[in-house]
Design a protein around this motif. Structure first.
Motif, PDB file in Angstrom:
ATOM      1  N   ASP A   1      32.603  42.454  38.953  1.00  0.00           N
ATOM      2  CA  ASP A   1      33.313  42.943  39.806  1.00  0.00           C
ATOM      3  C   ASP A   1      33.730  43.339  40.938  1.00  0.00           C
ATOM      4  O   ASP A   1      33.753  42.172  41.829  1.00  0.00           O
ATOM      5  CB  ASP A   1      32.168  44.055  39.812  1.00  0.00           C
ATOM      6  CG  ASP A   1      31.071  44.530  38.608  1.00  0.00           C
ATOM      7  OD1 ASP A   1      31.733  44.220  37.849  1.00  0.00           O
ATOM      8  OD2 ASP A   1      30.393  45.235  38.744  1.00  0.00           O
ATOM      9  N   PRO A   2      35.103  44.090  41.001  1.00  0.00           N
ATOM     10  CA  PRO A   2      35.914  43.322  42.325  1.00  0.00           C
ATOM     11  C   PRO A   2      34.509  43.877  43.911  1.00  0.00           C
ATOM     12  O   PRO A   2      34.127  44.730  43.535  1.00  0.00           O
ATOM     13  CB  PRO A   2      36.817  44.435  42.178  1.00  0.00           C
ATOM     14  CG  PRO A   2      36.799  45.347  40.437  1.00  0.00           C
ATOM     15  CD  PRO A   2      35.778  44.892  40.099  1.00  0.00           C
TER      16      PRO A   2
ATOM     17  N   GLN B   1      39.006  40.314  43.777  1.00  0.00           N
ATOM     18  CA  GLN B   1      38.447  40.353  43.022  1.00  0.00           C
ATOM     19  C   GLN B   1      37.729  38.639  42.473  1.00  0.00           C
ATOM     20  O   GLN B   1      38.519  37.808  43.792  1.00  0.00           O
ATOM     21  CB  GLN B   1      39.913  39.896  41.914  1.00  0.00           C
ATOM     22  CG  GLN B   1      40.247  41.467  41.554  1.00  0.00           C
ATOM     23  CD  GLN B   1      40.936  41.443  40.176  1.00  0.00           C
ATOM     24  OE1 GLN B   1      41.542  40.516  39.950  1.00  0.00           O
ATOM     25  NE2 GLN B   1      41.402  42.925  39.244  1.00  0.00           N
TER      26      GLN B   1
ATOM     27  N   HIS C   1      35.893  35.435  40.209  1.00  0.00           N
ATOM     28  CA  HIS C   1      36.257  34.751  38.601  1.00  0.00           C
ATOM     29  C   HIS C   1      34.927  33.543  38.717  1.00  0.00           C
ATOM     30  O   HIS C   1      35.816  32.984  39.708  1.00  0.00           O
ATOM     31  CB  HIS C   1      37.350  34.841  37.802  1.00  0.00           C
ATOM     32  CG  HIS C   1      37.576  36.291  38.226  1.00  0.00           C
ATOM     33  ND1 HIS C   1      37.573  37.384  37.413  1.00  0.00           N
ATOM     34  CD2 HIS C   1      39.107  36.378  38.454  1.00  0.00           C
ATOM     35  CE1 HIS C   1      38.631  38.382  37.405  1.00  0.00           C
ATOM     36  NE2 HIS C   1      39.275  37.887  38.494  1.00  0.00           N
TER      37      HIS C   1
ATOM     38  N   ARG D   1      33.140  36.759  35.079  1.00  0.00           N
ATOM     39  CA  ARG D   1      34.144  38.221  35.325  1.00  0.00           C
ATOM     40  C   ARG D   1      32.950  39.035  36.395  1.00  0.00           C
ATOM     41  O   ARG D   1      32.210  39.369  35.498  1.00  0.00           O
ATOM     42  CB  ARG D   1      34.493  38.809  34.517  1.00  0.00           C
ATOM     43  CG  ARG D   1      36.058  38.616  33.833  1.00  0.00           C
ATOM     44  CD  ARG D   1      36.417  39.863  33.320  1.00  0.00           C
ATOM     45  NE  ARG D   1      37.883  38.735  33.504  1.00  0.00           N
ATOM     46  CZ  ARG D   1      39.334  39.501  33.412  1.00  0.00           C
ATOM     47  NH1 ARG D   1      38.782  40.929  33.326  1.00  0.00           N
ATOM     48  NH2 ARG D   1      40.146  39.149  33.382  1.00  0.00           N
TER      49      ARG D   1
END
Length: 111
Positions: free
Chosen positions: A47-48, A57, A59, A45
Motif C-alpha cells: 500500500d502507498p 509507492q 513494491h 505490491r
C-alpha cells in the motif's frame, strides 16, 4: 564493505524506480514456462504510504535465487532484467551490486 565476499550472484532492485508493473514476473514465466502453481519471481505490491509528507509507492520483487543463479549462468542479461521498463533490476556479482546500491534505496537478493 570489507565483509562482502562477492562469491555469488545478486539481484538488485531499485525500490525508487520499480513501478510494480509485473514485467519481471511475466518475463521469468515466459522464459522458463514453469507451472502456475510455482513462483520463481513474484512482485509484491504494498500500500502507498507517506515519507516526509510525500506519497510513496513501494513494491518488492521476490525472486527464488537458486533459479536466478541457473538463469544467470546461461545469460548474463536475463529477460527479467533487460525487459524491465523502469530499469529497476540489475544482476551481477554480490560485490558489484553492493557497490551499485551504495547510498540508494535498494534491496539486494543473493544466491
Amino acid at each position: 564493505m570489507g565483509r562482502i565476499q562477492g562469491n555469488g550472484i545478486a539481484l538488485l532492485l531499485d525500490l525508487d524506480d520499480c513501478t510494480g508493473c509485473f514485467s519481471c514476473e511475466a518475463a521469468c514465466r515466459e522464459t522458463h514456462r514453469y507451472p502456475y502453481e510455482e513462483d520463481w519471481m513474484r512482485v509484491v505490491r504494498r500500500d502507498p504510504f507517506l515519507v516526509d509528507g510525500k506519497l510513496r509507492q513501494y513494491h518488492l520483487v521476490a525472486p527464488v535465487m537458486d533459479k536466478c543463479a541457473a538463469c544467470y549462468d546461461g545469460e548474463h542479461e536475463p529477460l527479467c532484467v533487460s525487459g524491465c521498463p523502469a530499469a529497476a533490476l540489475r544482476i551481477g556479482s554480490l560485490a558489484d551490486m553492493a557497490r551499485e546500491a551504495e547510498g540508494r534505496h535498494c534491496a539486494i537478493y543473493t544466491a
